[in-house]
Design an enzyme around this catalytic site. Structure first.
Site, PDB file in Angstrom:
ATOM      1  N   ASP A   8      40.598  35.740  32.394  1.00 39.55           N
ATOM      2  CA  ASP A   8      39.508  36.304  33.181  1.00 39.55           C
ATOM      3  C   ASP A   8      39.781  37.796  33.342  1.00 39.55           C
ATOM      4  O   ASP A   8      40.763  38.325  32.789  1.00 39.55           O
ATOM      5  CB  ASP A   8      39.412  35.601  34.532  1.00 39.55           C
ATOM      6  CG  ASP A   8      38.012  35.667  35.140  1.00 39.55           C
ATOM      7  OD1 ASP A   8      37.162  36.413  34.619  1.00 39.55           O
ATOM      8  OD2 ASP A   8      37.778  34.978  36.149  1.00 39.55           O
ATOM      9  N   GLU A  10      38.848  39.930  36.547  1.00 37.54           N
ATOM     10  CA  GLU A  10      38.980  40.531  37.866  1.00 37.54           C
ATOM     11  C   GLU A  10      40.436  40.640  38.324  1.00 37.54           C
ATOM     12  O   GLU A  10      40.775  41.497  39.148  1.00 37.54           O
ATOM     13  CB  GLU A  10      38.175  39.737  38.896  1.00 37.54           C
ATOM     14  CG  GLU A  10      36.673  39.871  38.748  1.00 37.54           C
ATOM     15  CD  GLU A  10      36.062  38.872  37.777  1.00 37.54           C
ATOM     16  OE1 GLU A  10      34.834  38.839  37.652  1.00 37.54           O
ATOM     17  OE2 GLU A  10      36.833  38.123  37.136  1.00 37.54           O
ATOM     18  N   HIS A  61      35.667  35.477  30.909  1.00 40.65           N
ATOM     19  CA  HIS A  61      34.985  36.333  31.878  1.00 40.65           C
ATOM     20  C   HIS A  61      33.533  36.570  31.479  1.00 40.65           C
ATOM     21  O   HIS A  61      33.245  36.935  30.325  1.00 40.65           O
ATOM     22  CB  HIS A  61      35.686  37.691  31.995  1.00 40.65           C
ATOM     23  CG  HIS A  61      34.934  38.666  32.856  1.00 40.65           C
ATOM     24  ND1 HIS A  61      34.866  38.543  34.222  1.00 40.65           N
ATOM     25  CD2 HIS A  61      34.195  39.761  32.544  1.00 40.65           C
ATOM     26  CE1 HIS A  61      34.124  39.530  34.716  1.00 40.65           C
ATOM     27  NE2 HIS A  61      33.704  40.275  33.712  1.00 40.65           N
ATOM     28  N   HIS A 105      41.216  35.327  39.877  1.00 39.22           N
ATOM     29  CA  HIS A 105      40.928  35.884  41.199  1.00 39.22           C
ATOM     30  C   HIS A 105      40.801  34.759  42.213  1.00 39.22           C
ATOM     31  O   HIS A 105      40.610  33.589  41.861  1.00 39.22           O
ATOM     32  CB  HIS A 105      39.623  36.695  41.165  1.00 39.22           C
ATOM     33  CG  HIS A 105      38.483  35.911  40.569  1.00 39.22           C
ATOM     34  ND1 HIS A 105      37.755  34.989  41.273  1.00 39.22           N
ATOM     35  CD2 HIS A 105      37.983  35.910  39.307  1.00 39.22           C
ATOM     36  CE1 HIS A 105      36.851  34.448  40.479  1.00 39.22           C
ATOM     37  NE2 HIS A 105      36.969  34.988  39.275  1.00 39.22           N
ATOM     38  N   HIS A 117      35.248  35.639  44.160  1.00 38.04           N
ATOM     39  CA  HIS A 117      34.015  34.879  44.017  1.00 38.04           C
ATOM     40  C   HIS A 117      34.349  33.534  43.395  1.00 38.04           C
ATOM     41  O   HIS A 117      35.485  33.294  42.987  1.00 38.04           O
ATOM     42  CB  HIS A 117      32.995  35.622  43.145  1.00 38.04           C
ATOM     43  CG  HIS A 117      33.422  35.781  41.722  1.00 38.04           C
ATOM     44  ND1 HIS A 117      34.289  36.769  41.295  1.00 38.04           N
ATOM     45  CD2 HIS A 117      33.110  35.061  40.612  1.00 38.04           C
ATOM     46  CE1 HIS A 117      34.485  36.662  39.998  1.00 38.04           C
ATOM     47  NE2 HIS A 117      33.787  35.623  39.553  1.00 38.04           N
ATOM     48  N   GLU A 135      37.515  28.935  41.125  1.00 39.93           N
ATOM     49  CA  GLU A 135      37.692  28.785  39.677  1.00 39.93           C
ATOM     50  C   GLU A 135      39.102  28.308  39.341  1.00 39.93           C
ATOM     51  O   GLU A 135      39.300  27.475  38.450  1.00 39.93           O
ATOM     52  CB  GLU A 135      37.388  30.108  38.980  1.00 39.93           C
ATOM     53  CG  GLU A 135      35.923  30.476  39.033  1.00 39.93           C
ATOM     54  CD  GLU A 135      35.648  31.900  38.586  1.00 39.93           C
ATOM     55  OE1 GLU A 135      36.372  32.410  37.717  1.00 39.93           O
ATOM     56  OE2 GLU A 135      34.705  32.516  39.118  1.00 39.93           O
TER      57      GLU A 135
END
Length: 275
Positions: A8, A10, A61, A105, A117, A135
Site C-alpha cells: 500500500d 499511505e 493502493h 495504515h 481510513h 484493511e
C-alpha cells in the site's frame, strides 16, 4: 517457498499527504518512487533469507497501478490493475507460505495515524464478530482463512500497533510516527529501507512461528457507511439489511471468505454517487 508482498502507499516512509498518494495530485510521482523502493527493500530481504523463493508483489493502493514496473526488482513478479480476485491480496493462495504487508495504515477512526481510513473514505467502520477491523485486519484474516501467516507489516506506529494487537508475533517496522492525519516524524527513506530489508529476512525465517489469524464462521458482520445512498444500494444484496443506527448495514456470512467478498463489494458500492 512462495511469498506475497502486498504494498500500500499511505504507510511508506516520507509520505504524509494525499498529494503524494493521489494520481491527480502534483507530488504523486515522488510517492510512487518511494513506494517502489520500499517494495524492493522487502523483496531483497525475502531473497536474502530464501534465495530461491517465488516472490509475488501485489500493488495494493488505489488504482493498483502505482508501483513502477521497470524499477521493481526483476526477481519478483508484479500483480497490478483492477478489478481482481482478493483485491489487495491478489495472487495469494493456499500454497503461499508467507504474506508481507508494506506501507499499510491504521483503520478509520484510529490514530493519530497518517492518512487513516478503511478501504475508502466512505467506510466508517467494519466489525466482524464484534471486532473492528481495518484493511490490516481484514486482509490478515483473509490470509488466515487460506492458512497463510502475515509475517511482516510496515507503516506508521499506529499501523504497527494495530497489527501487534491482531497477531502479536508478526514482525513490524514503524517507518514514521504520526503527529496527525497529514503529519509525521519519519525515518529517512534509506534508513527505512535498510530496516525493512533486515526485518523481511527475519520475518520469513520465522514464518513457522507466526500463526495465521483464523476467524471461523458463521460470522456476523456490520459495516458503517458514510452515504445514505450506499445503504440503499447495499440492501439490494440478498442477506444484507439495515441494522440499528442510520449508517449501518449487517449480514451473516457462512465463512470468512464470503464475508470478505461482501465487504469488498460494499466498498465498491460506496464509490457510486447518486445520479
Amino acid at each position: 517457498m512462495k511469498t506475497l508482498i502486498s504494498v500500500d502507499m499511505e504507510g511508506i516512509s516520507g509520505i504524509v499527504h494525499s498529494s503524494e498518494t493521489n494520481p491527480e495530485r502534483y507530488d504523486y510521482q515522488r510517492g510512487r518512487e518511494l513506494m517502489t523502493a520500499e517494495a524492493n527493500a522487502v523483496i531483497a530481504g525475502v531473497l536474502d533469507a530464501e534465495p530461491t523463493a517465488d516472490v509475488l508483489v501485489a500493488d495494493a493502493h488505489g488504482t493498483f497501478r502505482n508501483l513502477l514496473p521497470e524499477r521493481l526488482d526483476r526477481r519478483a513478479r508484479l500483480v497490478r490493475g483492477k478489478p481482481r480476485a482478493l483485491n489487495m491480496l491478489a495472487g495469494l493462495d493456499e500454497e503461499t507460505d508467507a504474506a508481507l504487508f508494506v506501507g499499510y495504515h491504521v483503520r478509520a477512526g484510529e490514530g493519530p495515524g497518517v492518512l487513516a481510513h478503511t478501504m475508502n473514505g466512505e467506510i466508517l467502520d467494519v466489525r466482524v464478530a464484534g471486532r473492528s477491523l481495518g484493511e490490516t485486519g481484514l486482509n490478515t484474516a483473509m490470509a488466515g482463512h487460506l492458512g497463510v501467516p502475515v509475517v511482516l507489516l510496515s507503516g506508521d506506529g499506529a499501523a504497527c500497533a494495530e497489527m501487534a494487537d491482531l497477531v502479536p508475533g508478526t514482525v513490524t517496522v514503524a517507518v514514521k510516527e504520526a503527529l496527525g492525519m497529514a503529519a509525521a516524524v519519519t525515518l529517512h527513506p534509506e534508513e527505512a529501507r535498510d530496516r525493512l530489508r533486515r526485518a523481511a529476512a527475519d520475518a520469513v525465517t520465522r514464518r513457522t512461528e507466526i500463526p495465521p489469524l483464523a476467524l471461523t464462521g458463521p460470522l456476523d458482520v456490520e459495516v458503517d457507511l458514510a452515504g445514505p445512498h450506499t445503504i440503499d444500494l447495499a440492501t439490494l444484496i440478498p442477506g444484507v439489511s439495515r441494522a440499528a443506527g442510520a449508517r449501518t448495514v449487517a449480514f451473516t456470512a457462512p465463512d470468512y471468505a464470503t464475508a470478505y467478498r461482501l465487504i469488498l463489494l460494499l466498498a465498491q458500492l460506496a464509490t457510486i454517487r447518486p445520479a
